[in-house]
Design a protein around this motif. Structure first.
Motif, PDB file in Angstrom:
ATOM      1  N   ALA B   6       9.182   6.270   5.956  1.00 54.55           N
ATOM      2  CA  ALA B   6       9.412   5.933   4.412  1.00 54.55           C
ATOM      3  C   ALA B   6      10.185   7.181   3.560  1.00 54.55           C
ATOM      4  O   ALA B   6      10.915   6.748   2.778  1.00 54.55           O
ATOM      5  CB  ALA B   6       7.911   6.041   3.565  1.00 54.55           C
ATOM      6  N   THR B   9      14.029   6.596   4.396  1.00 59.25           N
ATOM      7  CA  THR B   9      14.484   5.681   3.807  1.00 59.25           C
ATOM      8  C   THR B   9      14.801   5.870   2.335  1.00 59.25           C
ATOM      9  O   THR B   9      15.433   5.122   1.667  1.00 59.25           O
ATOM     10  CB  THR B   9      13.703   4.335   3.808  1.00 59.25           C
ATOM     11  OG1 THR B   9      12.348   4.513   3.050  1.00 59.25           O
ATOM     12  CG2 THR B   9      13.577   3.591   5.323  1.00 59.25           C
ATOM     13  N   VAL B  12      18.475   6.282   1.458  1.00 59.36           N
ATOM     14  CA  VAL B  12      19.212   4.729   1.260  1.00 59.36           C
ATOM     15  C   VAL B  12      18.884   4.174  -0.050  1.00 59.36           C
ATOM     16  O   VAL B  12      19.819   3.785  -1.019  1.00 59.36           O
ATOM     17  CB  VAL B  12      18.625   4.217   2.503  1.00 59.36           C
ATOM     18  CG1 VAL B  12      19.291   2.673   2.297  1.00 59.36           C
ATOM     19  CG2 VAL B  12      18.915   4.844   3.736  1.00 59.36           C
ATOM     20  N   VAL B  13      17.374   4.206  -0.474  1.00 61.48           N
ATOM     21  CA  VAL B  13      16.760   3.643  -1.683  1.00 61.48           C
ATOM     22  C   VAL B  13      17.618   4.428  -2.887  1.00 61.48           C
ATOM     23  O   VAL B  13      18.048   3.850  -3.733  1.00 61.48           O
ATOM     24  CB  VAL B  13      15.491   3.830  -1.737  1.00 61.48           C
ATOM     25  CG1 VAL B  13      14.947   3.701  -3.143  1.00 61.48           C
ATOM     26  CG2 VAL B  13      14.850   3.066  -0.698  1.00 61.48           C
TER      27      VAL B  13
END
Lengths: 480, 372
Positions: B6, B9, B12-13
């Motif tokens: 999590a 990412t 990227v988020v």
């Protein structure tokens, strides 16, 4: 060493990103289609200034048109609907109303309304249809023919009309729809401009609810009251106006609406007419036309034009909307499955490589993916696999992006085509664009997912819809 | 592990979030701009319409009370403010579409002397494609003969809209030079929109008729061009083209034979009856059906027995055309048709019953007609 919990985390995060990607692609494709639609609408509006419809009306070379109105239990509005068709402005046309074995008084209303007399008629059957039990002509209108046939579904009814027709161009109009007086002249124009090449033309279908109708003509365009009719207006603008215009620019249009479409009769018969064993007959026919003409290496064109407007009553009760969406989804599944060999097949050009894959992955499988996405994002939040940032990102793409695409539909309507004259209407539509994506879309996704169940249990049913006369459609008596 | 994933990412988020926010801001701005544009345009259009509304009675008055073109032009120039000349042009164009004769002459004079024609000619020569097409269209409505050479030159433009507007304009103007230009184009190599050419030719039937006849007699054009000319000869109902059309009943092309059979019916030339009767035995069903229809249209009573025979044709469309034709040939035709009601062949009997029954019902609907 990964635990079971870790594995679940990986699966959920992966699904989340896949669904996220799905929303990005679907909304970006719509955005691209809208850009193409804006360009196309601009050209079309400009081109209209160079066309004199009166000259077309006077020309003896204008091809004959047969307007086919299929009717099943349409006693409430069939007389008005046929009258509106008879009042169309076109030099040579016939109106063929086809009663599909209605259980109500549809045929009796027609007989009474037009002083019909039964005649003997020899009918050839170049396309298959159920038995015709009676043919009637009117003592009042020379160009009206009424066919009474055994119940066989909408496609079968349209085929019966095609068999009886004598026109060069077939125009199909739903019995609960009204077409604008000069719509035939406008929809015939692509056939005149590219004779032999144009095989089908779709006209824009707009929501009649709320409008004022006088003597079979829409005289005032207003938005209806109520949630369901208004969100469907937005849906029609987004999916039917913008997207279809966009696909049309690439000659990759997959639907010419049954509510208002025009076909070259010879081509229609050549491909075998409508497929009777389907509820998505309009989409299936267009896919078959693409397949046939591409396979045979024939020059052809299937167009969508925004100008010849057909007004249709949309359902206003939730159950009716659900039933209609269920039928549309089943129709799409049937059509795409019947022509799945075209998907990613370069033989079929932009149809095989773009529109068919888009419809297959994003329109047909889309509801399932969306529903899965909503479920998994909730799970991811509950179990803490993804932070709030991703939730915001997901909602932005799933909802906000959708709202923006819907707003562009309104802009296309308001700026390029100017069909809604009131700015207050634009403001109200903007509000419903929010609700369209935040509530309606999710409910619609559920209905469309459920359609997979009905697909295997209730195939080929032409759903019932409660009809009202046009006066009833807008909730007040027409103005004089 | 999931927690780590999590977090990996998250970056990227973040990037995606930023790009999406930027894109949304841009799209919302586009939407807002479009709505503002809509507002501005609708207000502008309302203002211009108000100006045109003021000009309309002036122009109407000018056309009804001022037969002298010079006087009319002087009034138009002085009664309308210079700033509104573009709206004046729109109103003049509206009127030029509907008036004829001397009133149209007055308008043409005004178009030519107030500079509208010069501006349109300039656009046809130097404008962008759409402007060229629009100006050519206006020149046709204004009927300015001065524009003919420029419109002829526009026929070689690559843009189809420009070409069709120029063709349309030349046909409206209708001078011999303009008509020749249109005809050369129709008989040329370039792909054309046949049915729209029909609209053009109808504007000047008399001028086009001898040219169409000439090409039909020569018969040197490719079949698709000849087919178009055959259609046009019928559309303009040129009886003098009948001899040339009859020759095409022997053509090797089915399409030309059926078009010729159809056009002969439209020309109204009763001298074509024998030739049409002879093609009731043509190998093509389409030709036979068209010939039967034309025999009815021309009231060829001598063909009654041949038409009665044609009801036994293997093709339904021929049977139907022959039966309908017989209803147009008086009592004798009716009797010949009624006799076929007694035949055994089901389709033939059905066709006759259909035609007679339909005719009977249609007649009942006509005022003053009563039939048993």
């Amino acid at each position: 060493m990964m635990t079971a919990n870790d594995w679940w985390g990986v699966v959920i995060i992966t699904i989340n990103f896949l669904v996220f990607g799905y929303f990005v692609v679907v909304n970006t494709t719509y955005l691209g289609l809208f850009i193409a639609a804006f360009v196309s609408a601009g050209r079309y509006v400009a081109h209209k200034r160079l066309v004199d419809l009166d000259e077309l009306f006077r020309s003896p070379l204008t091809p004959k048109v047969s307007v086919i109105i299929p009717a099943y239990n349409e006693s409430a509005g069939i007389v008005e609907s046929v009258r509106a068709a008879l009042m169309l402005k076109y030099p040579r046309f016939e109106v063929i109303a086809v009663n599909d074995g209605s259980t109500d008084l549809t045929i009796a209303e027609l007989v009474r309304g037009y002083d019909l007399r039964q005649v003997t008629k020899v009918v050839e059957r170049p396309v298959p249809c159920a038995d015709i039990v009676g043919v009637y002509i009117s003592t009042v209108y020379d160009n009206l023919i009424v066919i009474d046939k055994q119940h066989g579904g909408k496609a079968d009814t349209l085929n019966a009309g095609i068999n009886v027709s004598t026109g060069d161009i077939i125009v199909t109009v739903d019995a609960d729809s009204l077409i604008e007086p000069d719509a035939l002249l406008k929809i015939a124009r692509p056939f005149l401009e590219k004779p032999g090449e144009t095989v089908a033309v779709g006209g824009v279908v707009r929501v009649l609810n709320g409008c004022t109708v006088t003597s079979g003509n829409v005289t005032e365009v207003r938005l209806p009251h109520g949630f369901w009719a208004n969100v469907q207006i937005i849906e029609y603008l987004r999916a039917f106006l913008g997207a279809r215009m966009g696909w049309s620019t690439m000659n990759a249009l997959l639907v010419v609406p049954g509510a208002f479409g025009a076909f070259d009769r010879r081509s229609l018969i050549e491909v075998g007419g409508y497929l009777r064993d389907t509820v998505g007959e309009d989409m299936e026919l267009i896919m078959r036309m693409h397949q046939y003409f591409r396979k045979n290496k024939r020059e052809y064109r299937i167009r969508f034009i925004p100008d010849p407007v057909c007004w249709t009553q949309v359902p206003v009760k939730m159950q009716q909307v659900a039933s209609q969406r269920d039928r549309w989804q089943r129709g799409m599944i049937e059509s795409l499955r019947a022509h799945e060999t075209m998907i990613f097949n370069p033989t079929y050009g932009p149809v095989g490589m773009l529109s068919m894959p888009f419809y297959f992955f994003f329109e047909m499988l889309g509801p399932v993916v969306e529903l899965l996405g909503y479920a998994v994002i909730v799970l991811a939040q509950i179990f803490g696999f993804l932070g709030l940032e991703f939730l915001w990102l997901f909602l932005s793409v799933a909802v906000l992006y959708g709202i923006i695409v819907s707003l562009l539909g309104i802009a296309l309507e308001g700026v390029a085509l100017q069909h809604f004259p009131r700015l207050s209407s634009l403001a109200k539509m903007t509000f419903f664009a929010l609700l369209d994506n935040l509530g309606y879309r999710q409910v619609n996704t559920w209905w469309r997912t459920k359609a997979y169940v009905t697909y295997y249990t209730r195939r080929s049913k032409w759903g019932d819809m409660e009809r009202s006369s046009y006066q009833g459609a807008h909730g007040k008596e027409p103005t004089a | 592990m999931a927690w780590t994933l999590a977090h990996s990412t998250a970056h990227v988020v973040e990037i995606l979030s930023f790009s999406i926010v930027v894109m949304f801001v841009v799209l919302i701005a586009v939407f807002a701009a479009l709505i503002v544009m809509r507002l501005v345009l609708s207000r502008r259009e309302a203002r211009l319409e108000a100006i045109r509304e003021k000009i309309r009675p002036l122009v109407r008055d000018l056309l009804t009370s001022e037969p002298d073109p010079e006087g009319a032009e002087w009034k138009a120039e002085h009664l309308v403010p210079r700033a509104d000349y573009h709206q004046l042009e729109q109103v003049l164009l509206e009127n030029a579409r509907i008036v004829k004769g001397s009133e149209l002459g007055v308008l043409t004079y005004i178009f030519e002397n107030m500079g509208y024609v010069d501006e349109d000619i300039r656009n046809v020569r130097q404008g962008k494609d759409f402007k060229k097409a629009e100006s050519a269209f206006h020149l046709g409505i204004s009927r300015s003969e001065r524009a003919v050479p420029y419109l002829l030159a526009a026929l070689s433009e690559p843009d189809e809209r420009v070409v069709f507007s120029a063709l349309n304009a030349l046909a409206h103007i209708g001078t011999p030079e303009a008509v020749d230009g249109v005809m050369d184009f129709i008989s040329g190599d370039r792909t054309i929109q046949s049915s729209r050419v029909g609209e053009v030719v109808l504007e000047q039937k008399r001028a086009f008729a001898p040219l169409i006849r000439g090409h039909l007699v020569e018969g040197t054009l490719p079949p698709e061009r000849l087919g178009l000319l055959i259609d046009l000869a019928g559309a303009i109902r040129d009886a003098q083209s009948a001899p040339a059309l009859m020759a095409y009943l022997d053509s090797e092309h089915d399409l030309l034979r059926s078009k010729a059979a159809r056009s002969l019916g439209l020309t109204g030339d009763i001298g074509s009856c024998d030739a049409l009767e002879s093609v009731l035995d043509d190998p093509s069903g389409e030709v036979r059906a068209q010939a039967a229809e034309s025999l009815g249209q021309l009231s060829c009573t001598d063909a009654i027995s041949s038409l009665a025979r044609a009801i036994r044709d293997p093709e339904l469309r021929v049977k139907m055309s022959a039966a309908i034709a017989l209803t147009k040939l008086g009592t004798e035709g009716h009797n010949a048709l009624a006799e076929r009601l007694a035949v055994e062949e089901e389709q033939e009997r059905g066709v006759v019953a259909e035609v007679l029954g339909t005719e009977d019902i249609r007649l009942r609907g006509m005022p003053g007609v009563s039939r048993a």
